[in-house]
Design an enzyme around this catalytic site. Structure first.
Site, PDB file in Angstrom:
ATOM      1  N   ARG A 200     -10.097   0.263   8.549  1.00 25.45           N
ATOM      2  CA  ARG A 200      -9.632  -1.100   8.795  1.00 25.45           C
ATOM      3  C   ARG A 200     -10.679  -1.939   9.493  1.00 25.45           C
ATOM      4  NH1 ARG A 200      -3.712   0.121   8.775  1.00 25.45           N
ATOM      5  NH2 ARG A 200      -2.730  -1.885   8.878  1.00 25.45           N
TER       6      ARG A 200
ATOM      7  N   ARG B 281      -0.802  -9.877  12.701  1.00 26.92           N
ATOM      8  CA  ARG B 281      -1.378  -8.796  11.888  1.00 26.92           C
ATOM      9  C   ARG B 281      -2.194  -9.366  10.723  1.00 26.92           C
ATOM     10  NH1 ARG B 281       3.960  -5.693  10.613  1.00 26.92           N
ATOM     11  NH2 ARG B 281       2.686  -4.455   9.200  1.00 26.92           N
TER      12      ARG B 281
ATOM     13  N   ARG C 195      10.918  -1.982  11.421  1.00 25.08           N
ATOM     14  CA  ARG C 195       9.810  -1.593  12.291  1.00 25.08           C
ATOM     15  C   ARG C 195       9.645  -2.589  13.436  1.00 25.08           C
ATOM     16  NH1 ARG C 195       4.795  -0.192   8.405  1.00 25.08           N
ATOM     17  NH2 ARG C 195       3.735  -1.558   9.877  1.00 25.08           N
TER      18      ARG C 195
ATOM     19  N   LYS D 200       0.841  -1.209   0.000  1.00 20.68           N
ATOM     20  CA  LYS D 200       0.000   0.000   0.000  1.00 20.68           C
ATOM     21  C   LYS D 200       0.876   1.259   0.000  1.00 20.68           C
ATOM     22  CE  LYS D 200      -2.090  -1.268   3.841  1.00 20.68           C
ATOM     23  NZ  LYS D 200      -1.394  -2.559   4.084  1.00 20.68           N
TER      24      LYS D 200
ATOM     25  N   ARG E  66      11.896  -5.716   4.794  1.00 24.73           N
ATOM     26  CA  ARG E  66      11.603  -4.281   4.694  1.00 24.73           C
ATOM     27  C   ARG E  66      12.423  -3.450   5.682  1.00 24.73           C
ATOM     28  NH1 ARG E  66       5.582  -2.242   5.482  1.00 24.73           N
ATOM     29  NH2 ARG E  66       5.773  -3.412   7.411  1.00 24.73           N
TER      30      ARG E  66
HETATM   31  P1  AP5 Z   1       4.821  -1.671   1.830  1.00 22.46           P
HETATM   32  O1  AP5 Z   1       4.540  -0.774   0.684  1.00 22.46           O
HETATM   33  O2  AP5 Z   1       5.526  -1.103   3.027  1.00 22.46           O
HETATM   34  O3  AP5 Z   1       3.476  -2.410   2.298  1.00 22.46           O
HETATM   35  P2  AP5 Z   1       2.234  -1.872   3.135  1.00 22.46           P
HETATM   36  O4  AP5 Z   1       1.020  -2.541   2.572  1.00 22.46           O
HETATM   37  O5  AP5 Z   1       2.241  -0.379   3.189  1.00 22.46           O
HETATM   38  O6  AP5 Z   1       2.602  -2.535   4.522  1.00 22.46           O
HETATM   39  P3  AP5 Z   1       2.440  -2.070   6.034  1.00 22.46           P
HETATM   40  O7  AP5 Z   1       3.099  -3.138   6.858  1.00 22.46           O
HETATM   41  O8  AP5 Z   1       2.900  -0.656   6.226  1.00 22.46           O
HETATM   42  O9  AP5 Z   1       0.927  -2.162   6.224  1.00 22.46           O
HETATM   43  P4  AP5 Z   1       0.173  -2.322   7.522  1.00 22.46           P
HETATM   44  O10 AP5 Z   1      -1.196  -2.100   7.016  1.00 22.46           O
HETATM   45  O11 AP5 Z   1       0.350  -3.563   8.287  1.00 22.46           O
HETATM   46  O12 AP5 Z   1       0.855  -1.239   8.489  1.00 22.46           O
HETATM   47  P5  AP5 Z   1       0.437   0.218   8.932  1.00 22.46           P
HETATM   48  O13 AP5 Z   1       1.657   0.997   9.051  1.00 22.46           O
HETATM   49  O14 AP5 Z   1      -0.694   0.734   8.118  1.00 22.46           O
HETATM   50  O15 AP5 Z   1       5.626  -2.930   1.271  1.00 22.46           O
HETATM   51  C1  AP5 Z   1       6.120  -3.932   2.142  1.00 22.46           C
HETATM   52  C2  AP5 Z   1       7.487  -4.450   1.618  1.00 22.46           C
HETATM   53  O16 AP5 Z   1       7.272  -5.112   0.368  1.00 22.46           O
HETATM   54  C3  AP5 Z   1       8.521  -3.349   1.342  1.00 22.46           C
HETATM   55  O17 AP5 Z   1       9.795  -3.823   1.669  1.00 22.46           O
HETATM   56  C4  AP5 Z   1       8.409  -3.094  -0.169  1.00 22.46           C
HETATM   57  O18 AP5 Z   1       9.626  -2.649  -0.719  1.00 22.46           O
HETATM   58  C5  AP5 Z   1       8.033  -4.482  -0.678  1.00 22.46           C
HETATM   59  N1  AP5 Z   1       7.132  -4.450  -1.840  1.00 22.46           N
HETATM   60  C6  AP5 Z   1       6.059  -3.626  -2.018  1.00 22.46           C
HETATM   61  N2  AP5 Z   1       5.436  -3.919  -3.193  1.00 22.46           N
HETATM   62  C7  AP5 Z   1       6.131  -4.963  -3.734  1.00 22.46           C
HETATM   63  C8  AP5 Z   1       5.972  -5.737  -4.929  1.00 22.46           C
HETATM   64  N3  AP5 Z   1       4.959  -5.497  -5.787  1.00 22.46           N
HETATM   65  N4  AP5 Z   1       6.864  -6.750  -5.166  1.00 22.46           N
HETATM   66  C9  AP5 Z   1       7.875  -7.002  -4.290  1.00 22.46           C
HETATM   67  N5  AP5 Z   1       8.085  -6.300  -3.145  1.00 22.46           N
HETATM   68  C10 AP5 Z   1       7.211  -5.301  -2.870  1.00 22.46           C
HETATM   69  O19 AP5 Z   1      -0.156  -0.071  10.383  1.00 22.46           O
HETATM   70  C11 AP5 Z   1       0.672  -0.488  11.449  1.00 22.46           C
HETATM   71  C12 AP5 Z   1      -0.167  -0.661  12.711  1.00 22.46           C
HETATM   72  O20 AP5 Z   1      -0.796   0.587  13.063  1.00 22.46           O
HETATM   73  C13 AP5 Z   1      -1.328  -1.649  12.602  1.00 22.46           C
HETATM   74  O21 AP5 Z   1      -0.917  -2.985  12.824  1.00 22.46           O
HETATM   75  C14 AP5 Z   1      -2.239  -1.121  13.722  1.00 22.46           C
HETATM   76  O22 AP5 Z   1      -1.790  -1.505  14.993  1.00 22.46           O
HETATM   77  C15 AP5 Z   1      -2.085   0.382  13.600  1.00 22.46           C
HETATM   78  N6  AP5 Z   1      -3.084   0.984  12.679  1.00 22.46           N
HETATM   79  C16 AP5 Z   1      -2.832   1.636  11.507  1.00 22.46           C
HETATM   80  N7  AP5 Z   1      -3.982   2.048  10.946  1.00 22.46           N
HETATM   81  C17 AP5 Z   1      -4.975   1.660  11.781  1.00 22.46           C
HETATM   82  C18 AP5 Z   1      -6.380   1.779  11.741  1.00 22.46           C
HETATM   83  N8  AP5 Z   1      -7.017   2.376  10.707  1.00 22.46           N
HETATM   84  N9  AP5 Z   1      -7.099   1.237  12.747  1.00 22.46           N
HETATM   85  C19 AP5 Z   1      -6.492   0.639  13.783  1.00 22.46           C
HETATM   86  N10 AP5 Z   1      -5.159   0.480  13.890  1.00 22.46           N
HETATM   87  C20 AP5 Z   1      -4.410   0.995  12.895  1.00 22.46           C
END
Ligand code: AP5
Length: 225
Positions: free
Chosen positions: A92, A173, A162, A19, A131
């Protein structure tokens, strides 16, 4: 000057689906306000705010931060939704989806589309364990040149792993995503807003599919170069 036909987009997908990676590419094409709730929560934690302290244990355990906290944060951080936006990591839960719908209705607008980046679990564990991120949320693969150098190519900051990117937390997760977030797929399918993209391909191919999906919505002018 406000964009004449701004897109209002949500990026949905399991942890590590890409994402943030696709959001960065979309923002090079589209002038939209970007909000990643994960990034905002991590900034609050780093700044030691009350919100950051409330969120920390939930995040470290791989659980969602409670809806009321995240919804209040979104309402506070979000700009006028009529000017267009790209939300990454919100909503979410169904409760968050309903809160977003109510916020948009109050502003007299609606979502343009919800893009699901779909990736199988086995790929996700590999991606997340490779990552590295900088404090501003820029993302790198540890095997890339910047990842090997350990420094962000945009701001020179050190790249780190992270706290929630360890294998057992990633599995939690993923389970939380299936239980609490995946029901949003039906929620948005019912509203005919749902676009599914195969996220298992290389990032540039996924981006091509995202653009094609947006063009299919009639947003071709907005994404054309
Ligand atoms: P990346 O682009 O970083 O993936 P992402 O989907 O953004 O992953 P996140 O782990 O950031 O998502 P998340 O939803 O778990 O975490 P968030 O920070 O929102 O890509 C991942 C890796 O893959 C990278 O190394 C990249 O280079 C590689 N890659 C990407 N695309 C690729 C491809 N096509 N091919 C190969 N490699 C690729 O949330 C963290 C925490 O915050 C949650 O667990 C929760 O506790 C809290 N939180 C956040 N939002 C909420 C909410 N709305 N409600 C409640 N809690 C929340």
């Amino acid at each position: 000057m406000p964009n004449p036909s701004p897109l209002k987009l949500v990026l949905l997908g399991p942890p590590g689906a890409g994402k943030g990676t696709q959001a960065a590419r979309l923002l090079e094409r589209l002038e939209l306000c970007y909000l990643s709730t994960g990034d905002v929560l991590r900034r609050h934690r780093a700044a030691g705010t009350a919100l950051g302290r409330q969120a920390a244990d939930h995040m470290d355990a791989g659980e969602l931060v409670p809806d009321d906290i995240v919804i209040a944060m979104l309402l506070e951080e979000g700009d006028d939704p009529r000017h267009g936006f790209l939300l990454d990591g919100f909503p979410r839960t169904i409760v968050q989806g309903e809160a977003l719908e109510a916020r948009l209705a109050a502003a007299g607008t609606t979502l343009s589309a919800v893009i699901l980046i779909d990736v199988p679990d086995e790929l996700i564990v590999d991606r997340i364990s490779s990552r590295l991120t900088c404090p501003h949320g820029h993302v790198y693969d540890v095997r890339s040149p910047s990842g090997r150098a350990g420094a962000c190519e945009r701001d020179g900051e050190s790249l780190v792993r992270r706290d929630d990117d360890h294998a057992e937390i990633v599995r939690r997760r993923l389970a939380v995503y299936r239980d609490l977030t995946a029901p949003l797929e039906d929620f948005y399918a019912l509203r005919q807003l749902f676009l599914r993209v195969d996220g298992s391909r290389p990032p540039e191919e996924v981006f091509g599919a995202v653009l094609a999906a947006l063009e299919g919505l009639g947003a071709g002018d907005a994404v054309a170069r």
